[in-house]
Write a protein that holds these residues in place. Structure first.
Motif, PDB file in Angstrom:
ATOM      1  N   ALA A   8       0.767  -1.235  -0.037  1.00 53.85           N
ATOM      2  CA  ALA A   8       0.007  -0.117   0.090  1.00 53.85           C
ATOM      3  C   ALA A   8       0.906   1.301   0.031  1.00 53.85           C
ATOM      4  N   ARG A   9       2.172   1.120   0.281  1.00 53.86           N
ATOM      5  CA  ARG A   9       2.940   2.256   0.439  1.00 53.86           C
ATOM      6  C   ARG A   9       3.455   2.791  -1.014  1.00 53.86           C
ATOM      7  N   ILE A  10       3.762   3.968  -1.058  1.00 55.48           N
ATOM      8  CA  ILE A  10       3.949   4.634  -2.461  1.00 55.48           C
ATOM      9  C   ILE A  10       5.802   5.139  -2.171  1.00 55.48           C
ATOM     10  N   ALA A  11       6.521   4.549  -2.956  1.00 54.12           N
ATOM     11  CA  ALA A  11       7.962   4.751  -2.590  1.00 54.12           C
ATOM     12  C   ALA A  11       8.350   6.389  -2.499  1.00 54.12           C
ATOM     13  N   SER A  12       7.766   7.030  -3.523  1.00 54.11           N
ATOM     14  CA  SER A  12       8.257   8.365  -3.702  1.00 54.11           C
ATOM     15  C   SER A  12       7.471   9.138  -2.392  1.00 54.11           C
ATOM     16  N   ILE A  13       6.464   8.910  -2.003  1.00 60.38           N
ATOM     17  CA  ILE A  13       5.885   9.486  -0.729  1.00 60.38           C
ATOM     18  C   ILE A  13       6.573   9.293   0.425  1.00 60.38           C
ATOM     19  N   ASP A  14       7.126   7.854   0.613  1.00 61.53           N
ATOM     20  CA  ASP A  14       7.998   7.576   1.799  1.00 61.53           C
ATOM     21  C   ASP A  14       9.399   8.489   1.454  1.00 61.53           C
ATOM     22  N   SER A  15       9.871   8.436   0.403  1.00 64.69           N
ATOM     23  CA  SER A  15      11.301   9.263   0.261  1.00 64.69           C
ATOM     24  C   SER A  15      11.040  10.706   0.701  1.00 64.69           C
ATOM     25  N   MET A  16       9.755  11.252   0.022  1.00 61.62           N
ATOM     26  CA  MET A  16       9.604  12.616   0.570  1.00 61.62           C
ATOM     27  C   MET A  16       9.441  12.738   2.040  1.00 61.62           C
ATOM     28  N   ARG A  17       8.644  11.594   2.717  1.00 62.44           N
ATOM     29  CA  ARG A  17       8.316  11.880   4.041  1.00 62.44           C
ATOM     30  C   ARG A  17       9.785  11.898   4.857  1.00 62.44           C
ATOM     31  N   VAL A  18      10.906  11.377   4.381  1.00 61.28           N
ATOM     32  CA  VAL A  18      12.279  11.460   5.086  1.00 61.28           C
ATOM     33  C   VAL A  18      12.551  12.866   4.780  1.00 61.28           C
ATOM     34  N   LEU A  19      12.805  13.375   3.658  1.00 61.48           N
ATOM     35  CA  LEU A  19      13.162  14.882   3.448  1.00 61.48           C
ATOM     36  C   LEU A  19      12.363  15.691   4.121  1.00 61.48           C
ATOM     37  N   LEU A  62      -0.975  16.439   3.823  1.00 59.49           N
ATOM     38  CA  LEU A  62      -1.417  16.012   2.538  1.00 59.49           C
ATOM     39  C   LEU A  62      -1.204  14.415   2.368  1.00 59.49           C
ATOM     40  N   ALA A  63      -0.266  13.984   2.848  1.00 63.88           N
ATOM     41  CA  ALA A  63      -0.016  12.551   2.490  1.00 63.88           C
ATOM     42  C   ALA A  63      -1.141  11.504   3.605  1.00 63.88           C
ATOM     43  N   ALA A  64      -1.484  12.392   4.564  1.00 63.90           N
ATOM     44  CA  ALA A  64      -2.227  11.460   5.602  1.00 63.90           C
ATOM     45  C   ALA A  64      -3.658  11.715   5.058  1.00 63.90           C
ATOM     46  N   GLY A  65      -4.042  12.603   4.399  1.00 67.32           N
ATOM     47  CA  GLY A  65      -5.402  12.712   3.622  1.00 67.32           C
ATOM     48  C   GLY A  65      -5.352  12.092   2.543  1.00 67.32           C
ATOM     49  N   TYR A  66      -4.364  11.877   1.503  1.00 69.75           N
ATOM     50  CA  TYR A  66      -4.627  10.938   0.535  1.00 69.75           C
ATOM     51  C   TYR A  66      -4.722   9.600   0.805  1.00 69.75           C
ATOM     52  N   PHE A  67      -4.062   9.050   1.710  1.00 71.06           N
ATOM     53  CA  PHE A  67      -4.133   7.604   2.235  1.00 71.06           C
ATOM     54  C   PHE A  67      -5.443   7.270   2.994  1.00 71.06           C
ATOM     55  N   PHE A  68      -5.810   8.284   3.763  1.00 72.50           N
ATOM     56  CA  PHE A  68      -7.056   8.362   4.311  1.00 72.50           C
ATOM     57  C   PHE A  68      -8.191   8.013   3.142  1.00 72.50           C
ATOM     58  N   GLY A  69      -8.126   8.942   2.066  1.00 72.64           N
ATOM     59  CA  GLY A  69      -9.101   8.564   1.124  1.00 72.64           C
ATOM     60  C   GLY A  69      -8.970   7.461   0.139  1.00 72.64           C
ATOM     61  N   LYS A  70      -7.551   6.928   0.201  1.00 72.26           N
ATOM     62  CA  LYS A  70      -7.532   5.615  -0.564  1.00 72.26           C
ATOM     63  C   LYS A  70      -8.283   4.617   0.379  1.00 72.26           C
ATOM     64  N   LYS A  71      -7.896   4.516   1.534  1.00 71.29           N
ATOM     65  CA  LYS A  71      -8.643   3.437   2.340  1.00 71.29           C
ATOM     66  C   LYS A  71     -10.059   3.725   2.448  1.00 71.29           C
TER      67      LYS A  71
END
Length: 349
Positions: A8-19, A62-71
């Motif tokens: 369920a994870r998106i690599a680019s979102i995780d990368s940006m989370r780290v930055l 934004l990422a939290a809202g995105y994954f909330f919507g996907k679920k």
């Protein structure tokens, strides 16, 4: 279950989370007083670097809202999902509020007041003098993020439940404007005084969460990487222009602005970029660290307290680089260690 979570994870979102979490650690590590820095180019560079990191918290929302919507899109009932999110976030908030209630912010505070004196003064401050602040921030400032996230999720859940989906962005925009006028623009002719920091609560968080949710519902939306970069750059330039205007006209410190008019474009552009470029920094294995970012967020203040007394040992430029870097690495290592324990994992992930 773990395998499904990985998929369920998106690599680019995780990368940006780290930055983004590195940016947050930087913002919390450096001094917010511009007069601590030499005039001219050094001060200007510090201000611009400070503002370039302001995409971070909007991106987390934004990422939290995105994954909330996907679920929700996958079939989970929105109210059920809200309860799941809220229980998890309240567990994290409660645990770290207790930790930060007992942790001295400096050796000087401990030696001057003693542990019993610290606890007494904090209990009086939070419970008697500022109970409202406690409800909006927990026992340390950075925990406001968790509370604001819960509030924004609540607004989103209520509106979706009652079929008011189309009004979500308008309601969140109203809250954002209200937050601006009662916060960073309070000293302008259009602004007004508000009894607490409008950064806290749903005023700014809701619009980012709503846009993230909206993006998750529009699967056919396709934005080019170049377009996303233009949107983000335009937002950054507008945000930075506001910073200098508010400083030069109204004397408001350029280091203390979390959200301005340009900030949503800045953050949304970054979100659109990672959705368009889903292999972003994947070759560096950066996405593997993405799941630890919440833990780094809640723990890094411990190391800010711990390392701050070492500042006189380093020059200004070395300190600006070394302090946030070591703080981030130590916070990441602590989070990884805590994640190995089945109980402690629940308060960092």
């Amino acid at each position: 279950m773990e395998e499904k979570r990985k998929k369920a994870r998106i690599a680019s979102i995780d990368s940006m989370r780290v930055l983004a979490i590195m940016s947050v650690v930087y913002l919390h590590s450096i001094s917010l007083n511009i007069f601590d820095y030499q005039e001219g180019l050094p001060r200007l560079l510090v201000i611009i670097t400070n503002q370039s990191a302001r995409f971070a918290v909007p991106f987390f929302f934004l990422a939290a809202g995105y994954f909330f919507g996907k679920k929700v899109q996958s079939g989970i009932k929105v109210r059920q999902l809200f309860i799941q999110y809220t229980k998890r976030l309240l567990n994290i908030l409660g645990f770290w509020s207790i930790i930060y209630f007992f942790i001295p912010i400096s050796i000087q505070e401990l030696s001057h007041k003693g542990l019993s004196g610290i606890l007494h003064s904090r209990a009086y401050f939070w419970i008697v003098e500022h109970p409202g602040k406690l409800l909006l921030e927990g026992t340390y400032d950075h925990l406001w993020f968790l509370i604001s996230l819960i509030m924004a999720l609540g607004i989103l859940t209520v509106m979706i439940s009652y079929g008011l989906d189309k009004a979500i962005l308008w309601v969140s925009l109203f809250l954002y404007v209200f937050g601006l006028l009662g916060g960073p623009y309070a000293l302008t002719p259009l602004g007004f005084h508000f009894p607490f920091n409008t950064r806290n609560g749903p005023f700014f968080s809701t619009i980012f969460l709503a846009v993230g949710w909206w993006l998750s519902q529009n699967n056919k939306l396709s934005v080019k990487v170049s377009t996303a970069c233009i949107i983000s750059t335009a937002g950054f330039l507008l945000h930075t222009t506001e910073v200098f205007l508010l400083y030069n006209i109204y004397g408001i410190s350029p280091m203390c602005h979390d959200n301005l008019i340009g900030t949503p474009l800045f953050g949304i552009g970054v979100m659109l970029f990672v959705l368009a470029q889903q292999d972003f920094l994947q070759s560096l294995n950066l996405p593997a660290l993405g799941r630890y970012t919440l833990g780094v967020y809640v723990t890094h203040i411990l190391f800010i307290f711990l390392f701050k007394p070492l500042k006189p040992l380093f020059s200004g430029a070395v300190w600006i680089v070394l302090y946030p870097s070591v703080t981030f690495i130590c916070s990441l290592l602590l989070t990884i260690l805590m994640s190995k324990n089945q109980y402690l994992k629940k308060v960092v992930m």
